[in-house]
Scaffold this motif. Structure first.
Motif, PDB file in Angstrom:
ATOM      1  N   ASP A  42      -7.136  64.325   0.931  1.00 41.83           N
ATOM      2  CA  ASP A  42      -7.628  65.683   1.164  1.00 41.83           C
ATOM      3  C   ASP A  42      -9.021  65.666   1.777  1.00 41.83           C
ATOM      4  O   ASP A  42      -9.339  66.464   2.660  1.00 41.83           O
ATOM      5  CB  ASP A  42      -7.640  66.467  -0.137  1.00 41.83           C
ATOM      6  CG  ASP A  42      -6.248  66.875  -0.602  1.00 41.83           C
ATOM      7  OD1 ASP A  42      -5.289  66.721   0.180  1.00 41.83           O
ATOM      8  OD2 ASP A  42      -6.124  67.357  -1.749  1.00 41.83           O
TER       9      ASP A  42
ATOM     10  N   ASP B 190       3.320  69.325   2.995  1.00 37.47           N
ATOM     11  CA  ASP B 190       2.112  70.006   2.550  1.00 37.47           C
ATOM     12  C   ASP B 190       1.287  69.233   1.530  1.00 37.47           C
ATOM     13  O   ASP B 190       0.388  69.801   0.900  1.00 37.47           O
ATOM     14  CB  ASP B 190       2.475  71.385   1.978  1.00 37.47           C
ATOM     15  CG  ASP B 190       3.057  72.296   3.044  1.00 37.47           C
ATOM     16  OD1 ASP B 190       2.524  72.294   4.169  1.00 37.47           O
ATOM     17  OD2 ASP B 190       4.049  72.995   2.760  1.00 37.47           O
TER      18      ASP B 190
ATOM     19  N   ARG C 288      -0.145  66.388   5.210  1.00 36.10           N
ATOM     20  CA  ARG C 288      -1.136  67.347   5.720  1.00 36.10           C
ATOM     21  C   ARG C 288      -1.860  66.790   6.941  1.00 36.10           C
ATOM     22  O   ARG C 288      -2.186  67.528   7.875  1.00 36.10           O
ATOM     23  CB  ARG C 288      -2.132  67.696   4.613  1.00 36.10           C
ATOM     24  CG  ARG C 288      -1.490  68.329   3.383  1.00 36.10           C
ATOM     25  CD  ARG C 288      -2.532  68.687   2.349  1.00 36.10           C
ATOM     26  NE  ARG C 288      -3.382  69.776   2.837  1.00 36.10           N
ATOM     27  CZ  ARG C 288      -4.579  70.048   2.339  1.00 36.10           C
ATOM     28  NH1 ARG C 288      -5.084  69.284   1.369  1.00 36.10           N
ATOM     29  NH2 ARG C 288      -5.284  71.059   2.807  1.00 36.10           N
TER      30      ARG C 288
ATOM     31  N   ARG D 144       0.639  67.030   9.857  1.00 35.25           N
ATOM     32  CA  ARG D 144       0.747  68.421  10.305  1.00 35.25           C
ATOM     33  C   ARG D 144      -0.462  68.836  11.142  1.00 35.25           C
ATOM     34  O   ARG D 144      -0.341  69.598  12.112  1.00 35.25           O
ATOM     35  CB  ARG D 144       0.886  69.346   9.098  1.00 35.25           C
ATOM     36  CG  ARG D 144       1.047  70.819   9.468  1.00 35.25           C
ATOM     37  CD  ARG D 144       0.928  71.696   8.238  1.00 35.25           C
ATOM     38  NE  ARG D 144       2.114  71.660   7.417  1.00 35.25           N
ATOM     39  CZ  ARG D 144       3.182  72.438   7.587  1.00 35.25           C
ATOM     40  NH1 ARG D 144       3.217  73.300   8.593  1.00 35.25           N
ATOM     41  NH2 ARG D 144       4.214  72.365   6.771  1.00 35.25           N
TER      42      ARG D 144
ATOM     43  N   ASN E 155       9.927  64.658   5.088  1.00 36.95           N
ATOM     44  CA  ASN E 155       8.866  65.338   5.832  1.00 36.95           C
ATOM     45  C   ASN E 155       9.408  65.804   7.185  1.00 36.95           C
ATOM     46  O   ASN E 155       9.430  65.060   8.158  1.00 36.95           O
ATOM     47  CB  ASN E 155       7.671  64.403   6.028  1.00 36.95           C
ATOM     48  CG  ASN E 155       6.456  65.120   6.555  1.00 36.95           C
ATOM     49  OD1 ASN E 155       6.565  66.060   7.337  1.00 36.95           O
ATOM     50  ND2 ASN E 155       5.281  64.672   6.147  1.00 36.95           N
TER      51      ASN E 155
END
Length: 233
Positions: A40, A61, A66, A69, A84
């Motif tokens: 993150d 997600d 992430r 994406r 995914n």
């Protein structure tokens, strides 16, 4: 600067040392053992053109999903991306290069790098599409494929327990790829739920010795394992 200060770092400072274009190993098997807080923060800091090496692509997600994406990943080395859909779409559109390896071969390629080997010989996949592009040799009357080891600039790993020197203890199925990757990268950043003072860990319980670890970041167990945003403490 003491060894204590060198290893126990803030989340932001540890991830800030990762440059654009880095190759990064990421521990975990699905969610267990995945260093969500580190990932993150990597997303938040904006590093781009990354090569990621992970057993799977997580779901869209969470975790490396992430980063994929957000278009931060140029290349993914993995054994499974089926959960995914974004990774599959990016691969099919030519925006994400995906290098697939059977899970056991991927693990051994990483282990060999950590042991200091160039690679290993195997008969797995001979005569199938798995063998495409591999060099083969004849030895003792048998054909063997050469599997080169995989090493990375950085490894991001998740531990249940650490000390301030960087010794790591994993828990349950979170062991998976983490100890292998911690030996196969030039820089290792570990997140841990607890960081104890030196001398508090039982020596025979330590899975990864501190010699392999560059930084330890303490994270909140209430959020980290679920892949939500986590703050260092």
């Amino acid at each position: 600067m003491t060894l204590l200060n060198q290893k126990h770092a803030t989340l932001e400072a540890a991830i800030a040392e990762i440059p654009d274009g880095a190759s990064i190993m990421v521990g975990g098997f699905g969610s267990p053992g995945t260093p969500f807080a580190l990932l993150d923060e990597l997303l938040a800091q904006g590093q781009t053109h990354l090569t990621l090496i992970k057993n799977d692509a997580n779901e869209p997600d969470i975790g490396i999903g992430r980063l994929i994406r957000a278009g931060r990943v140029d290349r993914l080395i993995t054994s499974h991306i089926g959960l995914n859909r974004i990774a599959i779409e990016e691969m099919n559109q030519g925006r994400l290069a995906v290098e697939m390896h059977p899970q056991g071969l991927l693990a051994e390629k990483i282990r060999c790098a950590g042991a200091g080997h160039y690679g290993f010989l195997t008969d797995i996949g001979l005569g199938t599409e798995v063998a495409e592009g591999r060099r083969e040799i004849e030895c003792d009357g048998q054909t063997w494929a050469i599997e080169p080891a995989i090493r990375a600039d950085v490894a991001l790993v998740h531990a249940d327990l650490a000390d301030a020197y960087g010794n790591l203890v994993y828990r349950g199925t979170a062991i998976n790829f983490n100890p292998l990757m911690a030996m196969a990268a030039d820089r290792v950043i570990a997140q841990a739920f607890r960081v104890e003072a030196p001398g508090q860990l039982v020596p025979e319980r330590i899975h990864t010795p501190c010699a392999f670890v560059s930084h330890v970041v303490q994270v909140d167990p209430a959020t980290s394992e679920q892949g939500r945003r986590t703050h260092a403490v």
